[in-house]
Design a protein around this motif. Structure first.
Motif, PDB file in Angstrom:
ATOM      1  N   SER A  74     -56.009 -84.342  -7.367  1.00 55.29           N
ATOM      2  CA  SER A  74     -57.163 -84.203  -6.293  1.00 55.29           C
ATOM      3  C   SER A  74     -56.739 -82.751  -5.594  1.00 55.29           C
ATOM      4  O   SER A  74     -55.649 -82.718  -5.387  1.00 55.29           O
ATOM      5  N   GLN A  76     -57.178 -82.206  -2.583  1.00 58.03           N
ATOM      6  CA  GLN A  76     -56.850 -82.586  -1.329  1.00 58.03           C
ATOM      7  C   GLN A  76     -55.358 -83.242  -1.463  1.00 58.03           C
ATOM      8  O   GLN A  76     -54.456 -83.403  -0.386  1.00 58.03           O
ATOM      9  N   TYR A  91     -62.752 -79.512  -3.660  1.00 52.78           N
ATOM     10  CA  TYR A  91     -64.047 -80.150  -4.321  1.00 52.78           C
ATOM     11  C   TYR A  91     -63.822 -81.375  -4.928  1.00 52.78           C
ATOM     12  O   TYR A  91     -64.439 -82.406  -4.487  1.00 52.78           O
ATOM     13  N   THR A  93     -62.246 -84.838  -5.871  1.00 55.58           N
ATOM     14  CA  THR A  93     -61.624 -85.731  -5.134  1.00 55.58           C
ATOM     15  C   THR A  93     -60.669 -86.713  -6.355  1.00 55.58           C
ATOM     16  O   THR A  93     -59.841 -87.166  -6.042  1.00 55.58           O
ATOM     17  N   VAL A 103     -53.305 -87.078   2.158  1.00 54.82           N
ATOM     18  CA  VAL A 103     -54.157 -86.047   1.861  1.00 54.82           C
ATOM     19  C   VAL A 103     -53.876 -84.969   3.036  1.00 54.82           C
ATOM     20  O   VAL A 103     -53.776 -85.180   4.058  1.00 54.82           O
ATOM     21  N   ARG A 105     -54.741 -82.127   5.397  1.00 53.16           N
ATOM     22  CA  ARG A 105     -55.971 -81.560   6.427  1.00 53.16           C
ATOM     23  C   ARG A 105     -55.613 -80.752   7.324  1.00 53.16           C
ATOM     24  O   ARG A 105     -54.417 -80.842   7.761  1.00 53.16           O
ATOM     25  N   HIS A 199     -63.183 -81.392   4.420  1.00 54.24           N
ATOM     26  CA  HIS A 199     -63.854 -80.899   3.160  1.00 54.24           C
ATOM     27  C   HIS A 199     -64.766 -80.047   3.316  1.00 54.24           C
ATOM     28  O   HIS A 199     -65.559 -80.044   4.242  1.00 54.24           O
ATOM     29  N   GLU A 255     -68.712 -88.472  -2.342  1.00 53.78           N
ATOM     30  CA  GLU A 255     -67.298 -88.736  -3.182  1.00 53.78           C
ATOM     31  C   GLU A 255     -66.232 -88.753  -2.293  1.00 53.78           C
ATOM     32  O   GLU A 255     -65.417 -89.631  -2.288  1.00 53.78           O
ATOM     33  N   TYR A 256     -66.139 -87.705  -1.518  1.00 51.99           N
ATOM     34  CA  TYR A 256     -64.862 -87.363  -0.470  1.00 51.99           C
ATOM     35  C   TYR A 256     -64.933 -88.596   0.372  1.00 51.99           C
ATOM     36  O   TYR A 256     -63.912 -89.062   0.844  1.00 51.99           O
ATOM     37  N   TYR A 259     -63.927 -91.847  -1.028  1.00 55.58           N
ATOM     38  CA  TYR A 259     -62.690 -92.226  -1.175  1.00 55.58           C
ATOM     39  C   TYR A 259     -61.701 -91.916  -0.158  1.00 55.58           C
ATOM     40  O   TYR A 259     -60.709 -92.882  -0.010  1.00 55.58           O
ATOM     41  N   GLN A 260     -62.259 -91.337   1.193  1.00 49.65           N
ATOM     42  CA  GLN A 260     -61.607 -91.690   2.517  1.00 49.65           C
ATOM     43  C   GLN A 260     -61.991 -93.149   2.776  1.00 49.65           C
ATOM     44  O   GLN A 260     -61.608 -93.108   4.015  1.00 49.65           O
TER      45      GLN A 260
END
Length: 366
Positions: A74, A76, A91, A93, A103, A105, A199, A255-256, A259-260
């Motif tokens: 990913s 991230q 983009y 994930t 991840v 951030r 994101h 999707e992100y 996933y989170q």
């Protein structure tokens, strides 16, 4: 070691990345060499294809074959310091089997001291000059905020003092009804969710200004001057190609979020803001849910009636999938993009619910 694999980074995590990538290459060489199929019959975006190239023209790592890094790691979640460093365009994930669960951030700034003063033509809030009012949220006023040191504009949302409970330990706090805390609890829940997110297709919370000595709480967001992607109903819907591009942005953002482990619960055109780059960013997490496991099992209704899924308004009392709610609302949103209106419309909520549960979707001939 002479003849050994090239090492582009000294970080031991980078070595691990290269070893895993090499294993994947060996596995690919055992196949017939056919290209990897596109996902859902959609070619990767140029941004996804460029993900394996380090910015500035730096060559790829020897072990990172074309397409491999974007498929296995990913954007991230690539280990920091490795030759597969996290890129600026997060983009894809990807699956849940990443090398590192962490991840990267941009951390949200948290300021617990707030200085407010009246300037000549604005209100000075710490480093921000609060200028014209540009809207109103559920709990306060939205203003244009200018950071002079950065020469950049942001959006400031001031949470009304009525949302803040009395100081802890006071008689009012002990004796007051619990429902007085609910608005602030919802605000803090939204802040907790936004702090987790970074994101390109999700609105970014830049700073939280929360001084216990002050009545108001302030949230600072990126400024998206173009506003909502569409107002529904709309006399001029989008061409299908434009609708497809916006839909892709929504799916990447969802999707992100999923996933989170976050369910948005209120996907609709007015909660999709258009960035200066022309891409959609998901906003407004006021009714969102965090979950554990693979999916959220929900039993209560929340969000906008016309975008609710049939199972969310059923009287069966059974729990339902949170992810599926977001997917249904995304489908309704796509319908709005193409036709300029919702597929189910009624002035009365109960009648609208009956249509959503029982009627088939009608696609206008035009």
């Amino acid at each position: 070691m002479e003849g050994g694999p090239a090492v582009c980074c000294q970080d031991p995590r980078a070595e691990l990345v290269e070893r895993v990538a090499a294993m994947d290459v060996a596995h690919l060489e055992e196949t017939d060499g056919s290209p990897e199929p596109t996902r859902n019959c959609v070619d990767p975006s140029p941004r996804a294809r460029a993900a394996s190239v380090i910015p500035g023209g730096t060559p790829r790592c020897p072990a990172a074959r074309p397409g491999l890094s974007a498929r296995k790691f990913s954007l991230q979640e690539r280990p920091a310091g490795s030759c597969l460093e996290a890129q600026a365009v997060p983009y894809a994930t990807g699956p849940a089997s990443h090398i590192s669960p962490r991840v990267w951030r941009r951390p949200t700034i948290e300021s617990h001291h707030v200085a407010i003063s009246d300037a000549e033509d604005c209100v000075q809030l710490n480093q921000y000059k609060l200028q014209s009012e540009i809207g109103k949220g559920a709990y306060g006023v939205v203003r244009l905020a200018y950071n002079e040191s950065e020469d950049r504009h942001y959006v400031s949302l001031g949470i009304d003092s009525l949302c803040r409970p009395p100081p802890r330990g006071s008689q009012a706090a002990q004796a007051g009804p619990a429902k007085q805390l609910l608005p602030l609890e919802r605000v803090y829940q939204e802040i907790a969710i936004l702090k987790k997110l970074d994101h390109v297709n999700v609105v970014k919370l830049i700073e939280v200004l929360d001084d216990p000595a002050e009545d108001n709480l302030y949230l600072v967001f990126d400024l998206l001057r173009k506003g909502p992607v569409m107002e529904v109903p709309c006399d001029k819907p989008f061409p299908e190609e434009q609708a497809r591009l916006y839909l892709r942005d929504i799916i990447l953002g969802l999707e992100y979020l999923h996933y989170q482990k976050i369910i948005h619960r209120d996907i609709k055109p007015s909660n999709l803001l258009l960035g200066d780059d022309g891409h959609v960013k998901i906003a407004d997490f006021g009714v969102s849910n965090q979950f554990e496991g693979n999916d959220a099992r929900l039993s209560s209704t929340a969000g906008t009636p016309a975008f609710m899924a049939p199972e969310a308004i059923s009287e069966s009392g059974q729990s339902f999938s949170g992810k599926a709610l977001d997917v249904w609302a995304t489908g309704v949103t796509l319908y709005c993009f193409v036709y300029g209106k919702c597929p189910f419309i009624d002035d009365f909520i109960l009648a609208l619910h009956r249509k959503i549960k029982n009627e088939a979707i009608v696609f206008p001939e035009e």
